[in-house]
Design a protein around this motif. Sequence first.
Motif, PDB file in Angstrom:
ATOM      1  N   THR A 153       0.869  -1.182   0.000  1.00 25.93           N
ATOM      2  CA  THR A 153       0.000   0.000   0.000  1.00 25.93           C
ATOM      3  C   THR A 153       0.904   1.229   0.000  1.00 25.93           C
ATOM      4  O   THR A 153       1.763   1.363   0.866  1.00 25.93           O
ATOM      5  N   LYS A 154       0.728   2.114  -0.977  1.00 29.15           N
ATOM      6  CA  LYS A 154       1.687   3.207  -1.193  1.00 29.15           C
ATOM      7  C   LYS A 154       1.110   4.553  -0.796  1.00 29.15           C
ATOM      8  O   LYS A 154      -0.105   4.732  -0.799  1.00 29.15           O
ATOM      9  N   GLU A 155       1.988   5.500  -0.526  1.00 24.77           N
ATOM     10  CA  GLU A 155       1.552   6.878  -0.287  1.00 24.77           C
ATOM     11  C   GLU A 155       2.082   7.780  -1.391  1.00 24.77           C
ATOM     12  O   GLU A 155       3.283   7.940  -1.553  1.00 24.77           O
ATOM     13  N   GLY A 156       1.146   8.372  -2.130  1.00 26.90           N
ATOM     14  CA  GLY A 156       1.568   9.279  -3.202  1.00 26.90           C
ATOM     15  C   GLY A 156       1.272  10.729  -2.914  1.00 26.90           C
ATOM     16  O   GLY A 156       1.856  11.625  -3.517  1.00 26.90           O
ATOM     17  N   CYS A 157       0.311  10.981  -2.013  1.00 28.25           N
ATOM     18  CA  CYS A 157      -0.069  12.372  -1.771  1.00 28.25           C
ATOM     19  C   CYS A 157      -0.482  12.626  -0.338  1.00 28.25           C
ATOM     20  O   CYS A 157      -0.330  13.732   0.171  1.00 28.25           O
ATOM     21  N   GLY A 158      -1.042  11.615   0.319  1.00 25.30           N
ATOM     22  CA  GLY A 158      -1.481  11.798   1.700  1.00 25.30           C
ATOM     23  C   GLY A 158      -2.727  12.634   1.850  1.00 25.30           C
ATOM     24  O   GLY A 158      -3.087  13.011   2.955  1.00 25.30           O
ATOM     25  N   GLU A 159      -3.401  12.935   0.749  1.00 22.96           N
ATOM     26  CA  GLU A 159      -4.603  13.754   0.896  1.00 22.96           C
ATOM     27  C   GLU A 159      -5.755  13.334  -0.012  1.00 22.96           C
ATOM     28  O   GLU A 159      -6.571  14.159  -0.410  1.00 22.96           O
ATOM     29  N   GLY A 160      -5.791  12.052  -0.341  1.00 22.62           N
ATOM     30  CA  GLY A 160      -6.963  11.565  -1.051  1.00 22.62           C
ATOM     31  C   GLY A 160      -7.030  11.911  -2.525  1.00 22.62           C
ATOM     32  O   GLY A 160      -8.086  11.832  -3.141  1.00 22.62           O
ATOM     33  N   GLU A 161      -5.905  12.307  -3.122  1.00 22.21           N
ATOM     34  CA  GLU A 161      -5.919  12.709  -4.530  1.00 22.21           C
ATOM     35  C   GLU A 161      -5.498  11.593  -5.475  1.00 22.21           C
ATOM     36  O   GLU A 161      -5.968  11.530  -6.606  1.00 22.21           O
ATOM     37  N   CYS A 162      -4.573  10.725  -5.058  1.00 20.16           N
ATOM     38  CA  CYS A 162      -3.881   9.889  -6.049  1.00 20.16           C
ATOM     39  C   CYS A 162      -4.328   8.437  -6.067  1.00 20.16           C
ATOM     40  O   CYS A 162      -4.156   7.743  -7.061  1.00 20.16           O
ATOM     41  N   GLY A 163      -4.857   7.930  -4.978  1.00 18.58           N
ATOM     42  CA  GLY A 163      -5.328   6.546  -4.954  1.00 18.58           C
ATOM     43  C   GLY A 163      -4.254   5.490  -4.770  1.00 18.58           C
ATOM     44  O   GLY A 163      -4.556   4.298  -4.771  1.00 18.58           O
ATOM     45  N   ALA A 164      -2.996   5.890  -4.595  1.00 19.74           N
ATOM     46  CA  ALA A 164      -1.932   4.893  -4.431  1.00 19.74           C
ATOM     47  C   ALA A 164      -2.109   4.090  -3.142  1.00 19.74           C
ATOM     48  O   ALA A 164      -1.589   2.986  -3.007  1.00 19.74           O
ATOM     49  N   CYS A 165      -2.855   4.650  -2.192  1.00 21.03           N
ATOM     50  CA  CYS A 165      -3.035   4.020  -0.881  1.00 21.03           C
ATOM     51  C   CYS A 165      -4.337   3.233  -0.800  1.00 21.03           C
ATOM     52  O   CYS A 165      -4.769   2.881   0.288  1.00 21.03           O
ATOM     53  N   THR A 166      -4.963   2.978  -1.955  1.00 26.48           N
ATOM     54  CA  THR A 166      -6.271   2.316  -1.960  1.00 26.48           C
ATOM     55  C   THR A 166      -6.203   0.920  -1.347  1.00 26.48           C
ATOM     56  O   THR A 166      -5.309   0.124  -1.666  1.00 26.48           O
ATOM     57  N   VAL A 193     -11.236   2.254  -0.553  1.00 25.02           N
ATOM     58  CA  VAL A 193     -11.097   3.489   0.222  1.00 25.02           C
ATOM     59  C   VAL A 193      -9.634   3.942   0.182  1.00 25.02           C
ATOM     60  O   VAL A 193      -8.728   3.129  -0.036  1.00 25.02           O
ATOM     61  N   ASN A 194      -9.428   5.232   0.381  1.00 23.09           N
ATOM     62  CA  ASN A 194      -8.075   5.774   0.485  1.00 23.09           C
ATOM     63  C   ASN A 194      -7.608   5.617   1.931  1.00 23.09           C
ATOM     64  O   ASN A 194      -8.108   6.306   2.820  1.00 23.09           O
ATOM     65  N   SER A 195      -6.637   4.744   2.154  1.00 26.04           N
ATOM     66  CA  SER A 195      -6.237   4.476   3.540  1.00 26.04           C
ATOM     67  C   SER A 195      -5.504   5.650   4.173  1.00 26.04           C
ATOM     68  O   SER A 195      -5.310   5.680   5.374  1.00 26.04           O
ATOM     69  N   CYS A 196      -5.127   6.654   3.375  1.00 22.63           N
ATOM     70  CA  CYS A 196      -4.504   7.853   3.958  1.00 22.63           C
ATOM     71  C   CYS A 196      -5.546   8.748   4.612  1.00 22.63           C
ATOM     72  O   CYS A 196      -5.207   9.646   5.356  1.00 22.63           O
ATOM     73  N   LEU A 197      -6.813   8.514   4.297  1.00 23.11           N
ATOM     74  CA  LEU A 197      -7.882   9.356   4.846  1.00 23.11           C
ATOM     75  C   LEU A 197      -8.676   8.643   5.931  1.00 23.11           C
ATOM     76  O   LEU A 197      -9.688   9.160   6.398  1.00 23.11           O
TER      77      LEU A 197
HETATM   78  S1  FES Z   1      -1.847   8.693  -0.712  1.00 23.89           S
HETATM   79 FE1  FES Z   1      -2.782   9.649  -2.391  1.00 23.89          FE
HETATM   80  S2  FES Z   1      -4.870   9.169  -2.041  1.00 23.89           S
HETATM   81 FE2  FES Z   1      -3.922   8.377  -0.288  1.00 23.89          FE
END
Ligand code: FES
Lengths: 154, 423
Positions: A35-48, A56-60
């Motif tokens: 599970t990756k972090e690309g933005c930390g704010e729900g924009e990129c979906g790398a943490c899905t 769901v976006n696990s960063c949110l």
């Molecule tokens: S890290 Fe980009 S949406 Fe969660």
Amino acid sequence: MNIELRVNEQDFRLVVEPDERLLDVLRERLGLIGTKEGCGEGECGACTILMDGKAVNSCLVLAAQAVGHELMTIEGVGDRLHPHPLQKSFVELGAVQCGFCTPGMILSAKALLDRNLQPSEEEIKEAMSGNLCRCTGYDKIVKAVQRAAEEVAR
Amino acid sequence: MSEAVVGTRIEREDGWGKVMGETHFPADVNRPGELYGAVLRSPHAHAHIRSVNVRAAAALPGVAGVFTAENVPHNAHGVLFRDQQVLVSERVRMVGDPIAAVVAETEKVARDAIARIEVDYQILPGLFDPEEAMKPDAPALHPDSHGSSNILYHLPIRRGDVQAGWAKADVVVEQEYRTQMLDHAFLQPEAVVAYVDERGHLVVKVATQYAHYDRGEIAHALGLKYSQVRVKTMAVGGAFGGREDISLQIIAGLMAWKTGKPVKMENTRTESFLSHSKRHPMRLYYKTGATREGKLVALEAKIIGDAGAYSSWSPNVLRKAAVHATGPYEIPNVQIDSYAVLTNNPYTGAMRAFGAAQPVLAYESQMDLLAEALGLSPLEMRLRNIFQVGSVTATGQMLTSSVGMTKCLQALTPYLATKGDAS
Ligand code: FES
Ligand code: FES
């Protein structure tokens, strides 16, 4: 705080901070680095990830909010001996380039295929619209999802 | 290599690891006992640093070290010129310039400590317009590295005699074009893990496009021998040119070397945008002439690329822009001047096509405008001028083989006849 999480059909007892993100608990405490972090704010979906089958976006999501839910990360989708049809089609159709978006893409696609085995191209694009890819141009990703849908339906 | 691979689909050998979530990008690496680093970056585009006070940061429990310019043995790096500092000592030249770094037990402490560093900036007026920055009386942004002018690079290309060319031209089109600054926005933000291994070597694990260069710059900045530094390239989460310059490699290496502990650093998306190179915005002044028969006879082009605060690859990028300025068209009389100019904008460097992309807007638009003026189809205008075997380019290169442009355009003709309707 003490919590219990159910991830990839396994139960974990954990001590976490009240403000700890689910993304960090998965990556840092459980070592599920797929599970990756690309933005930390729900924009990129790398943490899905999947929460009760929904992407769901696990960063949110706070770790504490995930208690009582069924979680799935990329590590629970398949393995080399038993790859999920999406994992196969992504490799075979060249839908993977750098691979940073790939786990999130596959989980969003899985959420779709688990409820709709004959998605139209539009439905695929809609379901994947929260996942950004900077490498592929998306075309092969859509084709890989279509191919996997056919295979799952068979 | 077997020719059988051409036209077939090859599976990437790293594909399976990626679809299983096994692949390690640098942020996925952890070392026992690792510390966490963070960087304080300038909010100002141009400023003189009067002082940096790190006392409150250093006193925060959990902080293992605070680093400023004076802790960097050789405080300079850069792909072509070492005109960029690891940590800025006196003069900030762009928003995002690194001022200080903290290493601490957790990311949270490191970031809290960063917020406690006090920097006394004397804010200077910024140069944001490359044409203003080119003027002889503009203040020099890099007097030490690049002298009294902000013009970092100028390439003139001359072929034939443009005055004679204008005399033959029946139509002349003159236009100005501008392209914008772009970020690569690779999906994986920069991350590094640095540690000292059992042999006493500094190991830096990073997603990079340029491991051997990173190795040299880390060794140089830290005053180490080349053989004391190892750079290991982890999976690279997209790059597109944006990972050719140094990002966190030296800072993480410095902190690992000085503390003897593994150090991990990860950029937030915001820090990523603030710190790596961009695509050059270019201003392209084009004047192109053709005869009534639709033959190009002259081109005058002035290309100004905004290099931003540091040179990075700017000379090479503006060279490529100049070399491609005619497009794939034969023009007997050519005068091209290409410039890279230092400003206080984010620094610009390598990005896909490396300077060859921007002139396309200008030369292809010129072809369309000339076609319109001459009453020719845009396709015909191109067919009459496109490079052939035997063509000589503006730089004097004779093309002797593998010039497939006419064939390519002919293959496209049926599609063009549909006006872009592929179905
Ligand atoms: S890290 Fe980009 S949406 Fe969660
Ligand atoms: S494969 Fe690189 S971001 Fe999608």
